[in-house]
Design a protein around this motif. Sequence first.
Motif, short mmCIF file in Angstrom:
data_model
loop_
_atom_site.label_atom_id
_atom_site.label_comp_id
_atom_site.label_asym_id
_atom_site.label_seq_id
_atom_site.Cartn_x
_atom_site.Cartn_y
_atom_site.Cartn_z
N SER A 268 61.55 100.64 175.91
CA SER A 268 60.54 100.95 174.90
C SER A 268 59.74 99.69 174.58
O SER A 268 60.30 98.65 174.23
CB SER A 268 61.23 101.49 173.64
N ARG A 269 58.42 99.82 174.70
CA ARG A 269 57.56 98.68 174.40
C ARG A 269 57.73 98.26 172.94
O ARG A 269 57.73 97.08 172.61
CB ARG A 269 56.11 99.08 174.67
N GLN A 270 57.93 99.27 172.08
CA GLN A 270 58.07 98.95 170.66
C GLN A 270 59.35 98.15 170.39
O GLN A 270 59.36 97.22 169.59
CB GLN A 270 58.07 100.25 169.86
N ASP A 271 60.42 98.51 171.09
CA ASP A 271 61.66 97.74 170.92
C ASP A 271 61.44 96.27 171.30
O ASP A 271 61.94 95.36 170.63
CB ASP A 271 62.78 98.31 171.81
N LEU A 272 60.69 96.06 172.38
CA LEU A 272 60.42 94.68 172.82
C LEU A 272 59.59 93.95 171.76
O LEU A 272 59.88 92.79 171.42
CB LEU A 272 59.67 94.73 174.16
N GLN A 273 58.60 94.64 171.23
CA GLN A 273 57.77 94.02 170.18
C GLN A 273 58.61 93.66 168.96
O GLN A 273 58.49 92.57 168.41
CB GLN A 273 56.68 95.00 169.73
N VAL A 274 59.47 94.59 168.56
CA VAL A 274 60.30 94.34 167.38
C VAL A 274 61.23 93.16 167.63
O VAL A 274 61.42 92.29 166.77
CB VAL A 274 61.10 95.62 166.99
#
Length: 424
Positions: free
Chosen positions: A93-99
């Motif tokens: 998940s791109r969002q997990d990486l961002q977080v």
Amino acid sequence: MTAGPDDGERVAPTKRGLSRRALLLGAAGGGLAVGAAAGVGGATIARAVQGGDEEIIDLTRSFPFYDQAHQAGIQTPPQRYTVFMTFDLASDSRQDLQVLLARWSGAIAQLMAGRTIGQVQPARADAVAPDTGEALDLAPAGLTVTVGLGPGVFDHRFGLASRRPAHLRPLPELPSDKLQDGLSGGDLSIQACADDPQVAYHAVRDLARMAQPTASTRWTVLGFGRASAGTGQKTPRNLLGFKDGTRNIVEESDFQRFVWVDDDVAWTRGGSYQVVRKIQMNIENWDSDAIGDQQKVFGRGKVEGEPLTGRAEHDTPDFAKKNAQGELVIPDTSHVALAAHENNGGVKILRRGYNYTDGINQFGLLDAGLLFVSYQNDPAHFVTLQSRLGRSDRLNEYISHIGSGLFFVPPAPRRGGYLAEKLF
Ligand code: HEM
């Protein structure tokens, strides 16, 4: 161990000091010297005096994380210890990486300032502490934490393939490579450097903990052996006993030309490519080699570090000079002849490595070497040098490249932002 200004060394009146002798006693006593210094009732200065030369480590020193052109830990004068760790991303998940990058950024800013990343003792007894606490009483110790993104960040998983930094491809197979999968690769890297090993270890440990479950640890190396830099700094030695770092990038203009990325992709500007190689040394073989041969391996003298064509360490090597027998004084298969910019179309890289040891191997031999870390604005520069070295370096008899990684280190975030924010 306690230590104070009681062994005849002169120390600044308001600081407590630690002599080289005390440092060695600290090490012999099972403690790591600088860590011992930091633990002395808030003592912040470790000092070594030997033969009139003085080396001072200011453990109160700290470096800023936000609002810099580049991440710290590249141009920063090398600290004494490093903990290098890589991670595999378990989430797609791109969002997990961002977080994760955002949470790491906030934590790194705290750690570099010498603070904990949250409570060590939460108010509620059934709460888990965000900070593990082992750096609680320690000074910032010049900690820098440098984060890199591996090629995997730009594969099919996160939809970022079109944003890949121009030169971020896995390194090609190079001559003499003996790479082990478990010591190579990774989607993310963390290089923590500090003048207190416990400060560096704490940082990586708590960042690894914070990465769960998005990323898990892959390989790690603990390094030591760099002197603090500064005017009149002595060149540190590698485990083969030679000065290492004599000819390195120091001029600001060379940093601009060879280290920092300056292309038209905004999110990569001010970044750099990090090449990491775990290089094992055959220490016992080396130790049984005659000094004359050792010096020909490097093309330099062992004690002073002078080129074999010169007298002083910083004399410019003369790669064309021949002796009375008509042989090159610096052999063309010596390490420096093969690596020098004069013989590689002007290419330079910033070397920022550390010695490491993993103890004793299965054969009872010393298991140690060099954690080679270089920074450059194009990994092709490393590939150019290592292709020549891997083919013909006399040093190859005594070393093996067993681990490898390539990462892109984005520029530092602005305050309120996070690492690689513009990538997304
Ligand atoms: C265990 C492995 C290695 C050891 C022990 C080692 C050691 C040394 C030593 C003693 C010097 C001379 C002093 C100096 O100028 O710093 C040197 C120079 C240098 N090394 Fe290495 N090195 C190793 C691996 C590498 C690798 C993998 C590269 C790059 C691919 C590299 C690139 C260079 C360069 C560019 C210089 C400066 C040459 C010059 O301009 O004179 N080294 N190294």
